[in-house]
Design a protein around this motif. Structure first.
Motif, mmCIF file in Angstrom:
data_model
loop_
_atom_site.group_PDB
_atom_site.id
_atom_site.type_symbol
_atom_site.label_atom_id
_atom_site.label_comp_id
_atom_site.label_asym_id
_atom_site.label_seq_id
_atom_site.Cartn_x
_atom_site.Cartn_y
_atom_site.Cartn_z
ATOM 1 N N LYS A 156 0.814 -1.231 0.000
ATOM 2 C CA LYS A 156 0.000 0.000 0.000
ATOM 3 C C LYS A 156 0.841 1.272 0.000
ATOM 4 C CE LYS A 156 -3.474 -2.624 2.323
ATOM 5 N NZ LYS A 156 -3.959 -3.053 3.626
ATOM 6 N N GLY A 157 2.097 1.129 -0.300
ATOM 7 C CA GLY A 157 2.993 2.287 -0.355
ATOM 8 C C GLY A 157 3.005 3.040 0.950
ATOM 9 N N ILE A 158 2.907 4.374 0.845
ATOM 10 C CA ILE A 158 3.032 5.225 2.037
ATOM 11 C C ILE A 158 1.860 5.044 3.006
ATOM 12 C CG2 ILE A 158 1.914 7.291 1.096
ATOM 13 C CD1 ILE A 158 4.813 8.498 2.263
ATOM 14 N N LYS A 159 0.719 4.551 2.476
ATOM 15 C CA LYS A 159 -0.477 4.389 3.313
ATOM 16 C C LYS A 159 -0.374 3.207 4.266
ATOM 17 C CE LYS A 159 -4.356 6.428 0.874
ATOM 18 N NZ LYS A 159 -5.443 6.055 -0.029
ATOM 19 N N GLY A 160 0.402 2.202 3.874
ATOM 20 C CA GLY A 160 0.503 1.004 4.714
ATOM 21 C C GLY A 160 1.742 1.044 5.584
ATOM 22 N N THR A 161 1.685 0.288 6.684
ATOM 23 C CA THR A 161 2.894 0.188 7.510
ATOM 24 C C THR A 161 3.451 -1.231 7.454
ATOM 25 O OG1 THR A 161 1.701 -0.485 9.477
ATOM 26 C CG2 THR A 161 2.031 1.876 9.174
ATOM 27 N N GLY A 162 2.638 -2.158 6.992
ATOM 28 C CA GLY A 162 3.094 -3.546 6.946
ATOM 29 C C GLY A 162 3.270 -4.135 8.334
ATOM 30 N N LEU A 163 2.528 -3.597 9.299
ATOM 31 C CA LEU A 163 2.645 -4.126 10.669
ATOM 32 C C LEU A 163 1.360 -4.811 11.133
ATOM 33 C CD1 LEU A 163 4.520 -1.165 12.335
ATOM 34 C CD2 LEU A 163 5.430 -3.416 11.873
ATOM 35 N N GLY A 164 0.253 -4.506 10.418
ATOM 36 C CA GLY A 164 -1.052 -5.022 10.833
ATOM 37 C C GLY A 164 -1.067 -6.530 10.992
ATOM 38 N N MET A 165 -0.623 -7.244 9.961
ATOM 39 C CA MET A 165 -0.690 -8.707 9.999
ATOM 40 C C MET A 165 0.322 -9.288 10.976
ATOM 41 S SD MET A 165 -3.238 -9.756 8.460
ATOM 42 C CE MET A 165 -3.020 -11.509 8.410
ATOM 43 N N MET A 166 1.445 -8.592 11.132
ATOM 44 C CA MET A 166 2.438 -9.076 12.105
ATOM 45 C C MET A 166 1.812 -9.076 13.512
ATOM 46 S SD MET A 166 5.968 -7.396 13.251
ATOM 47 C CE MET A 166 5.063 -6.418 14.423
ATOM 48 N N VAL A 167 1.109 -7.992 13.813
ATOM 49 C CA VAL A 167 0.429 -7.900 15.111
ATOM 50 C C VAL A 167 -0.629 -9.004 15.224
ATOM 51 C CG1 VAL A 167 -1.101 -6.429 16.488
ATOM 52 C CG2 VAL A 167 0.901 -5.443 15.394
ATOM 53 N N VAL A 168 -1.374 -9.224 14.125
ATOM 54 C CA VAL A 168 -2.409 -10.266 14.128
ATOM 55 C C VAL A 168 -1.797 -11.627 14.478
ATOM 56 C CG1 VAL A 168 -3.968 -11.591 12.637
ATOM 57 C CG2 VAL A 168 -3.941 -9.095 12.511
ATOM 58 N N TYR A 169 -0.718 -11.974 13.770
ATOM 59 C CA TYR A 169 -0.065 -13.269 14.027
ATOM 60 C C TYR A 169 0.366 -13.386 15.481
ATOM 61 C CZ TYR A 169 0.112 -14.901 9.197
ATOM 62 O OH TYR A 169 -0.226 -15.361 7.955
ATOM 63 N N ARG A 170 0.931 -12.301 15.988
ATOM 64 C CA ARG A 170 1.450 -12.343 17.353
ATOM 65 C C ARG A 170 0.319 -12.519 18.378
ATOM 66 N NH1 ARG A 170 6.238 -8.595 17.706
ATOM 67 N NH2 ARG A 170 4.765 -6.958 18.166
ATOM 68 N N ILE A 171 -0.786 -11.801 18.137
ATOM 69 C CA ILE A 171 -1.894 -11.888 19.093
ATOM 70 C C ILE A 171 -2.516 -13.286 19.061
ATOM 71 C CG2 ILE A 171 -4.197 -11.008 19.639
ATOM 72 C CD1 ILE A 171 -3.182 -8.252 18.607
ATOM 73 N N ILE A 172 -2.728 -13.806 17.844
ATOM 74 C CA ILE A 172 -3.350 -15.137 17.737
ATOM 75 C C ILE A 172 -2.438 -16.203 18.362
ATOM 76 C CG2 ILE A 172 -4.146 -16.895 16.093
ATOM 77 C CD1 ILE A 172 -6.036 -14.474 16.491
ATOM 78 N N GLU A 173 -1.151 -16.030 18.131
ATOM 79 C CA GLU A 173 -0.191 -16.964 18.729
ATOM 80 C C GLU A 173 -0.297 -16.925 20.259
ATOM 81 O OE1 GLU A 173 4.497 -17.084 18.517
ATOM 82 O OE2 GLU A 173 3.594 -16.755 16.543
ATOM 83 N N SER A 174 -0.403 -15.694 20.794
ATOM 84 C CA SER A 174 -0.473 -15.564 22.254
ATOM 85 C C SER A 174 -1.770 -16.155 22.805
ATOM 86 C CB SER A 174 -0.341 -14.100 22.672
ATOM 87 O OG SER A 174 -1.537 -13.422 22.369
ATOM 88 N N MET A 175 -2.783 -16.303 21.924
ATOM 89 C CA MET A 175 -4.048 -16.904 22.368
ATOM 90 C C MET A 175 -4.088 -18.399 22.050
ATOM 91 S SD MET A 175 -6.666 -13.888 21.182
ATOM 92 C CE MET A 175 -8.178 -14.588 21.807
ATOM 93 N N ASN A 176 -2.917 -18.944 21.701
ATOM 94 C CA ASN A 176 -2.798 -20.370 21.336
ATOM 95 C C ASN A 176 -3.634 -20.735 20.119
ATOM 96 O OD1 ASN A 176 -1.001 -21.053 23.370
ATOM 97 N ND2 ASN A 176 -2.698 -21.176 24.847
#
Ligand code: ADP
Ligand code: MG
Length: 434
Positions: free
Chosen positions: A373-393
């Motif tokens: 998404k160029g300047i509009k995206g940060t590319g962190l959204g899905m990383m956070v998603v993976y981390r949260i789901i992992e923490s919830m087993n």
């Protein structure tokens, strides 16, 4: 001849041991600082004693060994104090064995200590390769001085010419090897320290970017509701409701900041029982302005299963996935959210009819800073998603077809319910069949 080499190799082994071991002791920030400071000198003194005790070809009264190497190393790297100590140890210990060699040792050791005193500063400033070269040359010079003095002062007692020649060659060669290893070990330690520092910096940058990214969602929602209040003539209760949601969103923004700032610290977590249906409804409410703006039709089939997790993080995770789905449909489309039970786990399926992803993009999903998404995206959204789901087993499965759409399936453990389950077995079967 072979035994001479064996003796030299044994000396070399004694010298290499502290070169490898001392940095690991001194690097660990444990123990008294003074001890760590003197440790190299103590080790080199022990090595000198060992070299003199187990010399090369011990037949003659003159003892040849590689003691000059630890003496040079300790003095050049350790400074004048270390040089004086090591010279005293060398002379004192050699005195126990008697013979004219004592005098030679005294002269050579004092010469080495004096030369080191003059050279330590320059030596420390040289690049590693030149340091190795200089140390090699110096050890050759002290070797030459020793052999010359032995020839002059003890013409009948000196070792065979071959031994002297070997000594003249082996000492600088050993010095070269030892010095090169020492520089290598220290280079690696310095490199590791630099990497650790760089990683810390990276984490800080990361954190800052994450905060601004995650904070934007609630701010956008709050802005949307305030805009609604401002633009449209609303009934008083509607206006109050919108104002309350906007305020809640601002509170959430504040909570996220706190959350991210404490993210790096091992803060005590407070997982609780979450009703998947209520949480999704809440997130859908929040995201609705964005969906409307993109002409996205949202359809939900929800069920009140319970999962264990942190409320804010779970909402954040759903929000990130749903936001991506909406952003993948800039010209409108349908977003479907299902909740069901799959193999005893809660399944949340979020499907869009958007642009989809290529296989390469799918593989990179969740990588920090991966965005299309160029300047509009940060590319962190899905990383956070993976981390949260992992923490919830839980686990995530993503299927995507380019120009067709993407389906994100989140599987989470079903929370055990002590009270009668809000869902009957019949309902569960129905959902499993979905
Ligand atoms: P960002 O949204 O800031 O780009 P994300 O980590 O949320 O960062 O997403 C990374 C990338 O994954 C997006 O840029 C996009 O290319 C792709 N992506 C994620 N979800 C979808 C989706 N539902 N449909 C298509 N592409 C997606
Ligand atoms: Mg995103």
């Amino acid at each position: 001849m072979l035994s001479i080499f064996k003796d030299f190799l044994l000396n070399l082994f004694f010298i290499l041991l502290p070169v490898f071991l001392v940095p690991f002791w001194t690097e660990q920030e444990k123990g008294p600082r003074r001890l760590r400071l003197y440790l190299p000198t103590v080790c080199y003194a022990v090595v000198i004693v060992l070299c003199i005790t187990l010399p090369v070809g011990a037949e003659s009264n003159l003892i040849f060994d590689l003691r000059q190497i630890p003496l040079w190393l300790g003095s050049l790297y350790g400074g004048s104090g270390a040089a004086a100590c090591l010279a005293i140890v060398t002379i004192a210990y050699r005195s126990l064995f008697g013979g004219i060699g004592i005098l030679i040792t005294a002269v050579v050791s004092i010469a080495i200590a004096a030369a080191s005193r003059l050279l330590t500063k320059t030596f420390a400033q040289l690049p590693a390769k030149q340091r190795t070269l200089l140390a090699t040359l110096l050890s050759f010079a002290s070797g030459l001085l020793t052999v010359a003095m032995a020839g002059w002062m003890a013409p009948f007692d000196r070792p065979p010419l071959s031994v002297s020649l070997i000594f003249l060659l082996v000492q600088p060669a050993s010095m070269f090897i030892v010095c090169a290893f020492r520089e290598m070990v220290h280079h690696n330690i310095a490199l590791r320290k630099r990497i650790i520092r760089a990683e810390k910096m990276e984490a800080v940058t990361h954190l800052a970017a994450s905060i601004s990214h995650e904070i934007r969602n609630p701010l956008t929602a709050a802005r949307g509701f305030i805009q609604l209040i401002e633009e449209q003539p609303l009934a008083a209760d509607k206006r109050r409701q919108y104002a309350r949601i906007a305020m809640e969103e601002l509170d959430r923004a504040e909570a996220i900041i706190t959350d991210y700032l404490t993210f790096a610290k091992p803060a005590p977590e407070t997982p609780e029982k979450l009703n998947v249906k209520l949480e999704i409804e809440r997130v859908v409410d929040i995201i609705r302005p964005l969906a409307n703006m993109n002409c996205v039709d949202m359809k939900t089939t929800l069920a009140p299963f319970s999962v264990i997790g942190e409320r804010e993080k779970f909402r954040q995770c759903l929000l990130n996935v749903i936001k991506n789905a909406i952003e993948a449909m800039p010209n409108g489309g349908t977003l479907q959210i299902y909740v069901s039970i799959d193999n005893g786990r809660v399944l949340i399926r979020i499907a869009d009819t958007g642009v989809g992803m290529t296989k390469e993009q799918l593989e990179r999903l969740g990588e920090p800073y991966f965005t299309t998404k160029g300047i509009k995206g940060t590319g962190l959204g899905m990383m956070v998603v993976y981390r949260i789901i992992e923490s919830m087993n839980g686990t995530i499965r993503i299927e995507s077809e380019i120009h067709k759409g993407t389906t994100v399936s989140i599987y989470l453990p079903l929370a055990p319910s002590p009270s009668p389950s809000p869902i009957s077995d019949k309902e569960k079967q129905l959902f499993a069949a979905l």
